[in-house]
Design a protein around this motif. Sequence first.
Motif, PDB file in Angstrom:
ATOM      1  N   MET A  10      90.514  57.646  23.486  1.00 44.19           N
ATOM      2  CA  MET A  10      91.856  58.218  23.524  1.00 44.19           C
ATOM      3  C   MET A  10      91.819  59.432  24.446  1.00 44.19           C
ATOM      4  N   TYR A  66      95.925  57.251  17.751  1.00 45.46           N
ATOM      5  CA  TYR A  66      96.740  56.289  18.483  1.00 45.46           C
ATOM      6  C   TYR A  66      98.164  56.248  17.930  1.00 45.46           C
ATOM      7  N   VAL A 108      92.555  54.695  26.575  1.00 40.90           N
ATOM      8  CA  VAL A 108      93.951  54.683  26.150  1.00 40.90           C
ATOM      9  C   VAL A 108      94.492  56.063  26.494  1.00 40.90           C
TER      10      VAL A 108
END
Length: 331
Positions: free
Chosen positions: A119, A48, A17
Amino acid sequence: MNKPVQVIGIGNAIVDVIASIEERFLAENGVEKGIMQLIDTARAVELYSRMGPAREVSGGSAANTIAGLAALGARTAYVGKVKDDQLGAIFAHDLRAQGAGYATPLAPRDHAAETGRCMVLVTPDGERSMNTYLGVSEFLAPEDIDAAAMAGAEWIFLEGYRFDGPDSQAAFAKAIRATKSNGGRVAITLSDPFCVERHRDAFLAMIRADVDLLVANEHELCSLYLTQDLAVAMSRAEAEVPVTACTVGERGAHVLAGGERVHAPATAVRVVDATGAGDLFAAGFLHGLTGGRDWLTCARMGCLAAGEVIGHIGARPEADLRALFAAEGLG
């Protein structure tokens, strides 16, 4: 050597991500710049929620290498654990769409962990800070290793990050035995200097006993051999491993093999996102190696593939690597 598969990768199965952030975001959120940190589910949700617009791309270090090799036309497969969930389906689809085989048993839907995700926070200088929730990827175990498939590979490529799993080192050992039993060879990437610190003795034992190709960057290699002098680290690796490929960032890469030492310059490119540079270097290098190229050509292929991936967001190639190689006389 004419085997059904040229390279099988074994490692994490992660969905990246990726978000571009300002430098201050790292300090405000307690993120250490430029390294991979393991996080839990709660921390993944927290980051996130704060990181703004993001892009989801299938990742995992060795999986990126295998995707790059598949894009170059190599016969590849991958072993890494995902769950029977949405992100797991994305991961499997993306690998297969590249042309790589993927048949690792899925963790069931009722498994307590989820498919892993990373992430990736990219600052304006192109440096990436990775915060990884391993999820079910952590539970790769010997039963996930198909010994017959390993025996059918010219090379297996092991991901250093997977040394963190409770059963993954046993999975590696099973894969190595099966591969070596039929004349195959073993490559490993050290992945991260902090990973090396956590598992130095295990890395060294495997390297000395079984590894034919060691892939590392200068920081990882120095960490492995407890020195700040790269020349010392390379000499120690040269004495223990048949082939060592060591990347040195914008200075390119060194190859140490059978008393021969070569250096390839880095590909000049504006760094947009350094994620996957080492992974794609390994892909280019292994492509040359399985194609019987000389060491300098292997290293040049690695540097060219790495240069492509750092020129855009995401850790998998977007340009036609075969065309890029051909344009440089490496086709």
